[in-house]
Design a protein around this motif. Structure first.
Motif, short mmCIF file in Angstrom:
data_model
loop_
_atom_site.label_atom_id
_atom_site.label_comp_id
_atom_site.label_asym_id
_atom_site.label_seq_id
_atom_site.Cartn_x
_atom_site.Cartn_y
_atom_site.Cartn_z
N ALA A 101 -19.78 46.00 -61.72
CA ALA A 101 -18.68 46.05 -60.75
C ALA A 101 -17.37 45.59 -61.41
N TRP A 102 -16.29 46.25 -61.07
CA TRP A 102 -14.96 45.86 -61.61
C TRP A 102 -14.68 44.41 -61.18
N VAL A 103 -14.79 44.17 -59.90
CA VAL A 103 -14.69 42.80 -59.36
C VAL A 103 -16.02 42.51 -58.69
N GLY A 104 -16.64 41.39 -59.06
CA GLY A 104 -17.98 41.11 -58.57
C GLY A 104 -18.00 40.41 -57.23
N LEU A 105 -19.16 40.47 -56.58
CA LEU A 105 -19.33 39.85 -55.26
C LEU A 105 -18.99 38.36 -55.29
N ARG A 106 -19.47 37.63 -56.31
CA ARG A 106 -19.23 36.18 -56.38
C ARG A 106 -17.73 35.89 -56.39
N ASP A 107 -17.00 36.67 -57.19
CA ASP A 107 -15.55 36.45 -57.27
C ASP A 107 -14.89 36.73 -55.92
N VAL A 108 -15.34 37.78 -55.25
CA VAL A 108 -14.75 38.13 -53.95
C VAL A 108 -15.04 37.03 -52.92
N LEU A 109 -16.26 36.51 -52.95
CA LEU A 109 -16.62 35.44 -52.01
C LEU A 109 -15.84 34.16 -52.32
N ASP A 110 -15.72 33.86 -53.61
CA ASP A 110 -14.95 32.65 -53.99
C ASP A 110 -13.50 32.77 -53.52
N GLN A 111 -12.93 33.97 -53.65
CA GLN A 111 -11.55 34.15 -53.20
C GLN A 111 -11.44 33.96 -51.69
N SER A 112 -12.44 34.48 -50.99
CA SER A 112 -12.41 34.37 -49.53
C SER A 112 -12.47 32.89 -49.11
N ILE A 113 -13.32 32.11 -49.79
CA ILE A 113 -13.41 30.67 -49.48
C ILE A 113 -12.07 29.99 -49.79
N ALA A 114 -11.51 30.31 -50.95
CA ALA A 114 -10.22 29.69 -51.34
C ALA A 114 -9.13 30.04 -50.35
N MET A 115 -9.10 31.28 -49.89
CA MET A 115 -8.05 31.70 -48.95
C MET A 115 -8.19 30.94 -47.62
N SER A 116 -9.43 30.73 -47.17
CA SER A 116 -9.63 29.97 -45.92
C SER A 116 -9.10 28.55 -46.07
N GLN A 117 -9.37 27.96 -47.25
CA GLN A 117 -8.89 26.59 -47.47
C GLN A 117 -7.36 26.56 -47.51
N LEU A 118 -6.76 27.58 -48.11
CA LEU A 118 -5.30 27.64 -48.20
C LEU A 118 -4.68 27.81 -46.81
N LEU A 131 -1.15 26.29 -55.07
CA LEU A 131 -2.51 26.54 -55.53
C LEU A 131 -2.92 25.47 -56.53
N THR A 132 -4.18 25.03 -56.44
CA THR A 132 -4.73 24.24 -57.54
C THR A 132 -5.01 25.21 -58.69
N GLU A 133 -5.25 24.64 -59.87
CA GLU A 133 -5.56 25.54 -61.00
C GLU A 133 -6.83 26.33 -60.73
N ALA A 134 -7.80 25.66 -60.10
CA ALA A 134 -9.07 26.34 -59.81
C ALA A 134 -8.85 27.48 -58.84
N GLU A 135 -8.01 27.25 -57.82
CA GLU A 135 -7.73 28.34 -56.85
C GLU A 135 -6.99 29.48 -57.53
N ALA A 136 -6.03 29.12 -58.40
CA ALA A 136 -5.28 30.17 -59.11
C ALA A 136 -6.23 31.01 -59.96
N LEU A 137 -7.19 30.34 -60.60
CA LEU A 137 -8.15 31.08 -61.43
C LEU A 137 -9.02 31.99 -60.57
N THR A 138 -9.45 31.47 -59.42
CA THR A 138 -10.27 32.27 -58.51
C THR A 138 -9.54 33.55 -58.11
N ILE A 139 -8.27 33.40 -57.77
CA ILE A 139 -7.49 34.57 -57.34
C ILE A 139 -7.24 35.51 -58.52
N ALA A 140 -6.98 34.92 -59.69
CA ALA A 140 -6.73 35.75 -60.88
C ALA A 140 -7.96 36.58 -61.25
N CYS A 141 -9.15 36.01 -61.03
CA CYS A 141 -10.37 36.76 -61.37
C CYS A 141 -10.50 38.02 -60.52
#
Ligand SMILES: C[S@@+](CC[C@H](N)C(=O)[O-])C[C@H]1O[C@@H](n2cnc3c(N)ncnc32)[C@H](O)[C@@H]1O
Length: 232
Positions: A101-118, A131-141
Protein backbone atom coordinates in the motif's frame (compact mmCIF):
# COMPACT_ATOMS: atom_id res chain seq x y z
CA UNK A 1 -42.76 30.28 6.88
CA UNK A 2 -41.27 30.17 10.37
CA UNK A 3 -41.74 26.84 12.20
CA UNK A 4 -42.65 27.15 15.85
CA UNK A 5 -39.94 25.28 17.74
CA UNK A 6 -40.92 26.40 21.20
CA UNK A 7 -43.62 23.81 22.02
CA UNK A 8 -42.48 20.80 24.07
CA UNK A 9 -43.15 18.26 21.28
CA UNK A 10 -41.24 20.34 18.75
CA UNK A 11 -38.37 20.55 21.24
CA UNK A 12 -38.51 16.77 21.66
CA UNK A 13 -38.33 16.31 17.88
CA UNK A 14 -35.33 18.66 17.68
CA UNK A 15 -33.50 16.82 20.47
CA UNK A 16 -34.22 13.45 18.82
CA UNK A 17 -32.70 14.80 15.61
CA UNK A 18 -29.52 15.77 17.46
CA UNK A 19 -29.41 12.36 19.14
CA UNK A 20 -29.58 10.70 15.73
CA UNK A 21 -26.55 12.69 14.61
CA UNK A 22 -24.65 11.63 17.69
CA UNK A 23 -25.69 7.98 17.25
CA UNK A 24 -24.32 7.95 13.73
CA UNK A 25 -21.04 9.57 14.82
CA UNK A 26 -20.83 7.21 17.77
CA UNK A 27 -21.26 4.12 15.58
CA UNK A 28 -18.41 5.30 13.34
CA UNK A 29 -16.24 6.12 16.36
CA UNK A 30 -16.87 2.64 17.78
CA UNK A 31 -15.94 1.01 14.48
CA UNK A 32 -12.73 3.06 14.38
CA UNK A 33 -11.90 2.15 17.99
CA UNK A 34 -12.46 -1.52 17.18
CA UNK A 35 -10.29 -1.38 14.06
CA UNK A 36 -7.45 0.33 15.96
CA UNK A 37 -7.61 -2.27 18.74
CA UNK A 38 -7.78 -5.25 16.39
CA UNK A 39 -5.01 -3.89 14.16
CA UNK A 40 -2.77 -3.45 17.22
CA UNK A 41 -3.41 -7.09 18.08
CA UNK A 42 -2.57 -8.41 14.62
CA UNK A 43 -6.06 -9.20 13.38
CA UNK A 44 -5.72 -7.28 10.12
CA UNK A 45 -2.57 -9.19 9.19
CA UNK A 46 -4.26 -12.49 10.06
CA UNK A 47 -7.41 -11.60 8.11
CA UNK A 48 -5.45 -11.00 4.92
CA UNK A 49 -6.26 -14.71 4.44
CA UNK A 50 -9.67 -16.33 5.02
CA UNK A 51 -10.08 -17.62 8.59
CA UNK A 52 -12.86 -19.37 10.43
CA UNK A 53 -14.15 -18.14 13.78
CA UNK A 54 -12.32 -20.90 15.67
CA UNK A 55 -9.01 -19.78 14.21
CA UNK A 56 -9.74 -16.19 15.23
CA UNK A 57 -10.75 -17.29 18.74
CA UNK A 58 -7.51 -19.33 19.05
CA UNK A 59 -5.45 -16.43 17.78
CA UNK A 60 -7.05 -13.78 19.99
CA UNK A 61 -7.77 -15.84 23.09
CA UNK A 62 -11.27 -14.33 23.11
CA UNK A 63 -14.49 -16.35 23.61
CA UNK A 64 -16.09 -17.57 20.39
CA UNK A 65 -19.29 -15.59 20.93
CA UNK A 66 -17.29 -12.37 21.30
CA UNK A 67 -15.30 -13.13 18.18
CA UNK A 68 -18.56 -13.67 16.28
CA UNK A 69 -19.84 -10.28 17.46
CA UNK A 70 -16.60 -8.51 16.58
CA UNK A 71 -16.59 -10.03 13.10
CA UNK A 72 -20.22 -8.96 12.67
CA UNK A 73 -19.16 -5.35 13.36
CA UNK A 74 -16.27 -5.62 10.89
CA UNK A 75 -18.67 -7.05 8.32
CA UNK A 76 -21.28 -4.33 8.94
CA UNK A 77 -18.66 -1.62 8.35
CA UNK A 78 -17.23 -3.13 5.18
CA UNK A 79 -13.91 -3.98 6.86
CA UNK A 80 -14.27 -7.76 6.53
CA UNK A 81 -16.57 -10.12 4.68
CA UNK A 82 -17.67 -13.75 4.71
CA UNK A 83 -16.82 -16.25 1.98
CA UNK A 84 -17.65 -19.96 2.25
CA UNK A 85 -17.86 -19.92 6.04
CA UNK A 86 -14.61 -17.97 6.47
CA UNK A 87 -14.00 -14.33 7.10
CA UNK A 88 -11.32 -12.13 5.55
CA UNK A 89 -10.63 -8.45 4.98
CA UNK A 90 -12.74 -6.84 2.29
CA UNK A 91 -10.73 -5.97 -0.86
CA UNK A 92 -10.35 -2.24 0.06
CA UNK A 93 -9.10 -3.01 3.57
CA UNK A 94 -6.87 -5.81 2.29
CA UNK A 95 -5.29 -3.33 -0.15
CA UNK A 96 -4.84 -0.70 2.59
CA UNK A 97 -3.30 -3.24 5.02
CA UNK A 98 -0.97 -4.87 2.52
CA UNK A 99 2.77 -4.24 2.43
CA UNK A 100 2.51 -2.70 -1.03
CA UNK A 101 0.00 0.00 0.00
CA UNK A 102 1.21 3.53 -0.78
CA UNK A 103 -0.03 4.62 2.65
CA UNK A 104 -0.60 1.79 5.10
CA UNK A 105 -3.53 1.14 7.43
CA UNK A 106 -1.41 1.67 10.58
CA UNK A 107 -0.29 5.10 9.38
CA UNK A 108 -3.87 6.08 8.51
CA UNK A 109 -5.13 4.97 11.92
CA UNK A 110 -2.29 6.77 13.71
CA UNK A 111 -3.16 9.96 11.83
CA UNK A 112 -6.80 9.60 12.77
CA UNK A 113 -5.89 9.23 16.47
CA UNK A 114 -3.53 12.24 16.28
CA UNK A 115 -6.20 14.38 14.59
CA UNK A 116 -8.74 13.54 17.33
CA UNK A 117 -6.22 14.60 19.97
CA UNK A 118 -5.50 17.83 18.09
CA UNK A 119 -9.20 18.62 17.81
CA UNK A 120 -9.55 18.13 21.54
CA UNK A 121 -6.53 20.39 22.19
CA UNK A 122 -8.03 23.07 19.94
CA UNK A 123 -11.22 22.97 21.98
CA UNK A 124 -9.68 23.08 25.45
CA UNK A 125 -6.24 24.72 25.26
CA UNK A 126 -5.89 28.46 25.61
CA UNK A 127 -2.36 28.44 24.15
CA UNK A 128 -1.75 28.03 20.46
CA UNK A 129 -2.10 24.39 19.43
CA UNK A 130 1.08 23.14 17.81
CA UNK A 131 2.07 19.69 16.66
CA UNK A 132 4.44 17.61 18.73
CA UNK A 133 7.30 16.09 16.75
CA UNK A 134 5.61 12.70 17.00
CA UNK A 135 2.34 14.11 15.62
CA UNK A 136 4.20 15.88 12.82
CA UNK A 137 5.88 12.60 11.91
CA UNK A 138 2.57 10.75 11.97
CA UNK A 139 1.04 13.26 9.56
CA UNK A 140 4.16 13.31 7.37
CA UNK A 141 4.01 9.52 6.99
CA UNK A 142 0.51 9.75 5.54
CA UNK A 143 1.35 12.77 3.36
CA UNK A 144 4.46 11.15 1.89
CA UNK A 145 3.55 7.49 1.79
CA UNK A 146 5.88 4.55 1.29
CA UNK A 147 7.82 3.49 -1.75
CA UNK A 148 6.14 0.30 -2.93
CA UNK A 149 5.26 -1.25 -6.28
CA UNK A 150 1.89 0.49 -6.04
CA UNK A 151 3.60 3.85 -5.45
CA UNK A 152 6.03 3.31 -8.31
CA UNK A 153 3.18 2.38 -10.68
CA UNK A 154 1.35 5.55 -9.61
CA UNK A 155 4.44 7.71 -10.18
CA UNK A 156 4.93 6.08 -13.61
CA UNK A 157 1.48 7.34 -14.49
CA UNK A 158 2.04 10.80 -13.00
CA UNK A 159 5.41 11.21 -14.72
CA UNK A 160 3.96 10.11 -18.06
CA UNK A 161 1.82 13.25 -17.78
CA UNK A 162 4.81 15.36 -16.73
CA UNK A 163 7.65 14.35 -19.09
CA UNK A 164 9.65 17.47 -18.25
CA UNK A 165 9.72 16.50 -14.56
CA UNK A 166 10.76 12.99 -15.50
CA UNK A 167 13.69 14.31 -17.56
CA UNK A 168 14.74 16.86 -14.91
CA UNK A 169 14.62 14.22 -12.18
CA UNK A 170 16.77 11.86 -14.24
CA UNK A 171 19.30 14.27 -15.66
CA UNK A 172 19.44 17.27 -13.35
CA UNK A 173 19.93 17.73 -9.64
CA UNK A 174 16.66 17.50 -7.76
CA UNK A 175 16.01 19.66 -4.68
CA UNK A 176 13.08 18.79 -2.40
CA UNK A 177 12.65 21.60 0.15
CA UNK A 178 10.27 20.64 2.96
CA UNK A 179 10.46 17.00 1.91
CA UNK A 180 8.55 15.47 4.81
CA UNK A 181 9.49 11.79 4.78
CA UNK A 182 10.59 12.35 1.16
CA UNK A 183 8.00 10.04 -0.38
CA UNK A 184 8.22 11.58 -3.84
CA UNK A 185 12.00 11.96 -3.91
CA UNK A 186 12.69 8.47 -2.63
CA UNK A 187 10.22 6.86 -4.99
CA UNK A 188 11.76 8.62 -7.99
CA UNK A 189 15.26 7.79 -6.73
CA UNK A 190 14.36 4.10 -6.85
CA UNK A 191 12.92 4.52 -10.34
CA UNK A 192 15.90 6.41 -11.77
CA UNK A 193 19.26 5.04 -10.57
CA UNK A 194 21.03 8.02 -12.19
CA UNK A 195 18.97 10.56 -10.19
CA UNK A 196 20.82 12.89 -7.80
CA UNK A 197 18.69 14.59 -5.14
CA UNK A 198 18.90 16.60 -1.95
CA UNK A 199 15.89 16.61 0.37
CA UNK A 200 15.63 19.12 3.21
CA UNK A 201 13.33 18.83 6.22
CA UNK A 202 13.20 21.02 9.33
CA UNK A 203 11.61 18.59 11.82
CA UNK A 204 14.38 16.28 13.08
CA UNK A 205 12.13 13.24 13.63
CA UNK A 206 10.78 13.52 10.09
CA UNK A 207 14.24 14.08 8.60
CA UNK A 208 15.45 11.04 10.55
CA UNK A 209 12.63 8.92 9.15
CA UNK A 210 13.40 10.11 5.61
CA UNK A 211 17.06 9.17 6.10
CA UNK A 212 16.14 5.71 7.44
CA UNK A 213 13.87 5.14 4.45
CA UNK A 214 16.55 6.29 2.01
CA UNK A 215 19.00 3.86 3.60
CA UNK A 216 16.50 1.00 3.57
CA UNK A 217 15.82 1.64 -0.12
CA UNK A 218 19.55 1.71 -0.88
CA UNK A 219 19.49 5.22 -2.34
CA UNK A 220 21.15 7.08 0.54
CA UNK A 221 24.68 8.32 0.12
CA UNK A 222 25.78 10.53 2.98
CA UNK A 223 24.30 12.92 5.45
CA UNK A 224 26.38 15.95 6.35
CA UNK A 225 23.55 17.76 8.15
CA UNK A 226 20.98 16.20 10.38
CA UNK A 227 18.23 17.95 8.42
CA UNK A 228 19.37 16.99 4.99
CA UNK A 229 18.98 13.70 3.25
CA UNK A 230 21.08 13.17 0.12
CA UNK A 231 20.40 10.45 -2.35
CA UNK A 232 23.48 9.00 -4.05
C1 LIG B 1 3.48 19.42 2.95
S1 LIG B 1 4.75 18.75 3.85
C2 LIG B 1 5.81 17.94 2.73
C3 LIG B 1 5.24 17.08 1.70
C4 LIG B 1 6.33 16.38 0.93
N1 LIG B 1 7.04 17.26 0.03
C5 LIG B 1 5.76 15.20 0.20
O1 LIG B 1 5.79 15.16 -1.00
O2 LIG B 1 5.28 14.29 0.89
C6 LIG B 1 5.78 20.15 4.19
C7 LIG B 1 7.04 19.82 5.00
O3 LIG B 1 7.89 20.93 4.99
C8 LIG B 1 8.57 21.00 6.24
N2 LIG B 1 9.06 22.38 6.41
C9 LIG B 1 8.33 23.49 6.72
N3 LIG B 1 9.13 24.57 6.78
C10 LIG B 1 10.39 24.13 6.48
C11 LIG B 1 11.65 24.79 6.35
N4 LIG B 1 11.78 26.11 6.58
N5 LIG B 1 12.72 24.04 6.03
C12 LIG B 1 12.61 22.72 5.81
N6 LIG B 1 11.44 22.05 5.91
C13 LIG B 1 10.34 22.74 6.23
C14 LIG B 1 7.50 20.58 7.22
O4 LIG B 1 8.07 20.12 8.44
C15 LIG B 1 6.77 19.47 6.45
O5 LIG B 1 7.28 18.20 6.75
Amino acid sequence: MLVDTTGPLERLALAVRARRYISAWSASAQALTLLVALDERGWTRLLAEPRDLDALADFSGLPLNRVRDLVAVLDAHGIAEWHDGKVRLSPPFEALSADDAWVGLRDVLDQSIAMSQLVRSAAVMREEVSLTEAEALTIACVAGGRTTRVTVATYEKILAELPELREKARAGRYLDVGCGIAGATLTMATMFPEMRAVAVEIVPAIAGEATCRAMALGVWKCDAWTRETSTR
